[in-house]
Design a protein around this motif. Structure first.
Motif, PDB file in Angstrom:
ATOM      1  N   GLN A   2      65.454  56.488 -16.272  1.00  0.00           N
ATOM      2  CA  GLN A   2      64.243  56.158 -15.532  1.00  0.00           C
ATOM      3  C   GLN A   2      63.297  57.346 -15.426  1.00  0.00           C
ATOM      4  O   GLN A   2      63.720  58.510 -15.542  1.00  0.00           O
ATOM      5  CB  GLN A   2      64.609  55.623 -14.144  1.00  0.00           C
ATOM      6  CG  GLN A   2      65.219  54.204 -14.192  1.00  0.00           C
ATOM      7  CD  GLN A   2      64.187  53.149 -14.593  1.00  0.00           C
ATOM      8  OE1 GLN A   2      63.219  52.928 -13.866  1.00  0.00           O
ATOM      9  NE2 GLN A   2      64.370  52.550 -15.750  1.00  0.00           N
ATOM     10  N   SER A   3      62.020  57.041 -15.218  1.00  0.00           N
ATOM     11  CA  SER A   3      60.977  58.076 -15.066  1.00  0.00           C
ATOM     12  C   SER A   3      60.181  57.795 -13.803  1.00  0.00           C
ATOM     13  O   SER A   3      60.129  56.642 -13.354  1.00  0.00           O
ATOM     14  CB  SER A   3      60.011  58.029 -16.269  1.00  0.00           C
ATOM     15  OG  SER A   3      60.682  58.387 -17.463  1.00  0.00           O
ATOM     16  N   PRO A   4      59.516  58.797 -13.207  1.00  0.00           N
ATOM     17  CA  PRO A   4      59.434  60.186 -13.627  1.00  0.00           C
ATOM     18  C   PRO A   4      60.641  60.998 -13.167  1.00  0.00           C
ATOM     19  O   PRO A   4      61.465  60.518 -12.388  1.00  0.00           O
ATOM     20  CB  PRO A   4      58.157  60.659 -12.918  1.00  0.00           C
ATOM     21  CG  PRO A   4      58.166  59.910 -11.612  1.00  0.00           C
ATOM     22  CD  PRO A   4      58.705  58.552 -11.965  1.00  0.00           C
ATOM     23  N   ILE A   5      60.705  62.243 -13.661  1.00  0.00           N
ATOM     24  CA  ILE A   5      61.768  63.178 -13.262  1.00  0.00           C
ATOM     25  C   ILE A   5      61.143  64.544 -12.932  1.00  0.00           C
ATOM     26  O   ILE A   5      60.002  64.824 -13.308  1.00  0.00           O
ATOM     27  CB  ILE A   5      62.804  63.388 -14.400  1.00  0.00           C
ATOM     28  CG1 ILE A   5      62.116  63.948 -15.660  1.00  0.00           C
ATOM     29  CG2 ILE A   5      63.580  62.106 -14.687  1.00  0.00           C
ATOM     30  CD1 ILE A   5      63.080  64.429 -16.730  1.00  0.00           C
ATOM     31  N   ASN A   6      61.950  65.353 -12.230  1.00  0.00           N
ATOM     32  CA  ASN A   6      61.570  66.759 -12.076  1.00  0.00           C
ATOM     33  C   ASN A   6      62.006  67.494 -13.334  1.00  0.00           C
ATOM     34  O   ASN A   6      63.141  67.314 -13.797  1.00  0.00           O
ATOM     35  CB  ASN A   6      62.254  67.373 -10.846  1.00  0.00           C
ATOM     36  CG  ASN A   6      61.988  68.867 -10.748  1.00  0.00           C
ATOM     37  OD1 ASN A   6      60.841  69.302 -10.797  1.00  0.00           O
ATOM     38  ND2 ASN A   6      63.058  69.645 -10.660  1.00  0.00           N
ATOM     39  N   THR A  32      60.089  67.260 -23.869  1.00  0.00           N
ATOM     40  CA  THR A  32      60.269  65.861 -24.247  1.00  0.00           C
ATOM     41  C   THR A  32      61.627  65.369 -23.758  1.00  0.00           C
ATOM     42  O   THR A  32      62.602  66.120 -23.706  1.00  0.00           O
ATOM     43  CB  THR A  32      60.144  65.666 -25.774  1.00  0.00           C
ATOM     44  OG1 THR A  32      60.265  64.271 -26.097  1.00  0.00           O
ATOM     45  CG2 THR A  32      61.164  66.470 -26.557  1.00  0.00           C
ATOM     46  N   TYR A  33      61.652  64.093 -23.306  1.00  0.00           N
ATOM     47  CA  TYR A  33      62.925  63.490 -22.865  1.00  0.00           C
ATOM     48  C   TYR A  33      62.804  61.978 -22.976  1.00  0.00           C
ATOM     49  O   TYR A  33      61.681  61.434 -23.120  1.00  0.00           O
ATOM     50  CB  TYR A  33      63.257  63.909 -21.421  1.00  0.00           C
ATOM     51  CG  TYR A  33      62.487  63.167 -20.355  1.00  0.00           C
ATOM     52  CD1 TYR A  33      61.185  63.536 -20.011  1.00  0.00           C
ATOM     53  CD2 TYR A  33      63.034  62.064 -19.706  1.00  0.00           C
ATOM     54  CE1 TYR A  33      60.465  62.841 -19.050  1.00  0.00           C
ATOM     55  CE2 TYR A  33      62.329  61.365 -18.737  1.00  0.00           C
ATOM     56  CZ  TYR A  33      61.042  61.762 -18.411  1.00  0.00           C
ATOM     57  OH  TYR A  33      60.344  61.055 -17.465  1.00  0.00           O
ATOM     58  N   ALA A  34      63.939  61.285 -22.930  1.00  0.00           N
ATOM     59  CA  ALA A  34      63.977  59.816 -23.035  1.00  0.00           C
ATOM     60  C   ALA A  34      63.848  59.218 -21.630  1.00  0.00           C
ATOM     61  O   ALA A  34      64.654  59.510 -20.749  1.00  0.00           O
ATOM     62  CB  ALA A  34      65.296  59.367 -23.669  1.00  0.00           C
ATOM     63  N   GLY A  35      62.846  58.364 -21.431  1.00  0.00           N
ATOM     64  CA  GLY A  35      62.602  57.803 -20.094  1.00  0.00           C
ATOM     65  C   GLY A  35      62.067  56.394 -20.136  1.00  0.00           C
ATOM     66  O   GLY A  35      62.352  55.632 -21.070  1.00  0.00           O
ATOM     67  N   SER A  36      61.280  56.073 -19.089  1.00  0.00           N
ATOM     68  CA  SER A  36      60.846  54.676 -18.891  1.00  0.00           C
ATOM     69  C   SER A  36      59.373  54.624 -18.504  1.00  0.00           C
ATOM     70  O   SER A  36      58.752  55.657 -18.214  1.00  0.00           O
ATOM     71  CB  SER A  36      61.656  54.056 -17.743  1.00  0.00           C
ATOM     72  OG  SER A  36      61.203  54.584 -16.483  1.00  0.00           O
ATOM     73  N   LEU A  37      58.858  53.376 -18.437  1.00  0.00           N
ATOM     74  CA  LEU A  37      57.554  53.179 -17.807  1.00  0.00           C
ATOM     75  C   LEU A  37      57.715  53.533 -16.340  1.00  0.00           C
ATOM     76  O   LEU A  37      58.798  53.387 -15.778  1.00  0.00           O
ATOM     77  CB  LEU A  37      57.144  51.706 -17.892  1.00  0.00           C
ATOM     78  CG  LEU A  37      56.948  51.078 -19.267  1.00  0.00           C
ATOM     79  CD1 LEU A  37      56.331  49.708 -19.110  1.00  0.00           C
ATOM     80  CD2 LEU A  37      56.104  51.952 -20.138  1.00  0.00           C
ATOM     81  N   THR A  38      56.635  53.961 -15.690  1.00  0.00           N
ATOM     82  CA  THR A  38      56.734  54.240 -14.249  1.00  0.00           C
ATOM     83  C   THR A  38      56.079  53.125 -13.431  1.00  0.00           C
ATOM     84  O   THR A  38      55.949  53.247 -12.220  1.00  0.00           O
ATOM     85  CB  THR A  38      56.044  55.575 -13.920  1.00  0.00           C
ATOM     86  OG1 THR A  38      54.648  55.445 -14.248  1.00  0.00           O
ATOM     87  CG2 THR A  38      56.659  56.711 -14.705  1.00  0.00           C
ATOM     88  N   THR A  39      55.635  52.076 -14.121  1.00  0.00           N
ATOM     89  CA  THR A  39      55.143  50.890 -13.400  1.00  0.00           C
ATOM     90  C   THR A  39      55.863  49.682 -13.995  1.00  0.00           C
ATOM     91  O   THR A  39      56.409  49.771 -15.106  1.00  0.00           O
ATOM     92  CB  THR A  39      53.622  50.687 -13.611  1.00  0.00           C
ATOM     93  OG1 THR A  39      53.384  50.600 -15.010  1.00  0.00           O
ATOM     94  CG2 THR A  39      52.816  51.826 -13.038  1.00  0.00           C
ATOM     95  N   PRO A  40      55.864  48.568 -13.276  1.00  0.00           N
ATOM     96  CA  PRO A  40      56.556  47.380 -13.782  1.00  0.00           C
ATOM     97  C   PRO A  40      56.102  47.084 -15.205  1.00  0.00           C
ATOM     98  O   PRO A  40      54.914  47.269 -15.493  1.00  0.00           O
ATOM     99  CB  PRO A  40      56.091  46.266 -12.828  1.00  0.00           C
ATOM    100  CG  PRO A  40      55.724  46.986 -11.566  1.00  0.00           C
ATOM    101  CD  PRO A  40      55.180  48.321 -11.981  1.00  0.00           C
ATOM    102  N   PRO A  41      56.981  46.759 -16.136  1.00  0.00           N
ATOM    103  CA  PRO A  41      58.381  46.330 -15.980  1.00  0.00           C
ATOM    104  C   PRO A  41      59.400  47.471 -15.977  1.00  0.00           C
ATOM    105  O   PRO A  41      60.592  47.205 -16.085  1.00  0.00           O
ATOM    106  CB  PRO A  41      58.585  45.438 -17.202  1.00  0.00           C
ATOM    107  CG  PRO A  41      57.735  46.060 -18.256  1.00  0.00           C
ATOM    108  CD  PRO A  41      56.508  46.578 -17.542  1.00  0.00           C
ATOM    109  N   LEU A  42      58.953  48.768 -15.881  1.00  0.00           N
ATOM    110  CA  LEU A  42      59.876  49.906 -15.731  1.00  0.00           C
ATOM    111  C   LEU A  42      60.902  49.979 -16.862  1.00  0.00           C
ATOM    112  O   LEU A  42      61.999  50.511 -16.678  1.00  0.00           O
ATOM    113  CB  LEU A  42      60.597  49.831 -14.368  1.00  0.00           C
ATOM    114  CG  LEU A  42      59.686  49.824 -13.129  1.00  0.00           C
ATOM    115  CD1 LEU A  42      60.504  49.491 -11.877  1.00  0.00           C
ATOM    116  CD2 LEU A  42      58.986  51.163 -12.953  1.00  0.00           C
TER     117      LEU A  42
END
Ligand SMILES: Cc1ccc(O)c(S)c1
Ligand SMILES: [Zn+2]
Length: 261
Positions: free
Chosen positions: A28-32, A193-203
């Protein structure tokens, strides 16, 4: 009953009424971004960006942010290289920001928030037929994140700021037919760079994040212009569009790579 109803919604983010955590989410995103924990990867290529300013279409207040959308029916505006296996097509860019300058970005660097963060959203049109399908795939999207810090006025951003009063309310749109988003990128090539997600729906966990190390500078009036936008439609009780950033998510079993030593 009121109390229990409130508790039931406690896990919902006030802005989107969407779950704060995705059940089973591992990226999941965001991250520190803890600078000293990021790992230099000498095999990371330079990111190549080629945008055609005439692919710009319009600015749209979608009730979460304001999006500048592009014609993504061809490969005229693309990025390639960096951590990416394919080239990715620019679809839109938008921002996340705070009510005050102490916070507003989605990602943080060594737990420091910036007042705002730009996201340039691209999709893998080599492997997927539509953006909507790419959003559901692990390598479907590539988002470039750029931090905004308080400083000198940004002339390139100003052309965007001047158009914002025309999209004050949710679901308003204004034509915006020439804009080169590369003017919003810092000149320094360094990124994480890192593997993550949308930060708004659908995430969805479909984003290869490319976070630029250097911020761009914007001035107070330009940040204030973002804050005069509204989440609400014309005629509804006005709610200022501020704090449209998602809370930090757990890093879990991920490594953030850097393109620089
Ligand atoms: C596709 C997309 C839409 C909204 C967003 O904030 C992000 S990060 C990505
Ligand atoms: Zn975003």
């Amino acid at each position: 009953a009121a109390c229990s109803r409130k508790n039931r919604n406690a896990a919902l983010h006030p802005l989107w009424q969407s779950p704060l955590t995705i059940p089973g989410g591992t990226r999941q995103s965001p991250i520190n971004i803890q600078w000293r924990d990021s790992v230099y990867d000498p095999f990371l290529k330079p990111l190549k960006i080629s945008y055609d300013p005439t692919t710009c279409l319009h600015i749209w207040n979608n009730g979460y942010s304001f999006l500048v959308e592009f014609d993504d029916s061809t490969d005229r505006s693309i990025i390639v290289g960096g951590p990416l296996e394919n080239q990715y097509r620019l679809k839109q860019f938008h921002f996340h920001w705070g009510a005050i300058n102490d916070w507003g970005s989605e990602h943080t660097v060594d737990s420091k928030f910036y007042p705002a963060e730009l996201h340039l959203v691209h999709w893998n049109a080599v492997e997927y037929p539509t953006f909507e399908e790419a959003v559901m795939e692990g390598n479907g999207l590539a988002v470039i994140g750029v931090f905004l810090k308080l400083g000198a006025r940004h002339e390139g951003l100003q052309t965007l700021v001047d158009a914002l009063p025309a999209v004050k309310h949710k679901d308003t749109v204004i034509e915006f037919d020439v804009f080169d988003p590369s003017c919003l990128l810092p000149s320094c090539p360094d990124y994480w760079t890192y593997a993550g997600s949308l930060t708004t729906p659908p995430l969805t966990e479909s984003v290869t994040w490319i976070i630029k190390k250097k911020p761009i500078e914007v001035d107070e009036d330009q940040l204030e212009a973002f804050r005069m936008l509204l989440f609400t439609s014309d005629g509804e009780e006005e709610k200022r569009m501020v704090d449209n950033f998602r809370p930090l998510q757990p890093l879990m079993d991920r490594t953030v790579r850097s393109s620089f030593q």
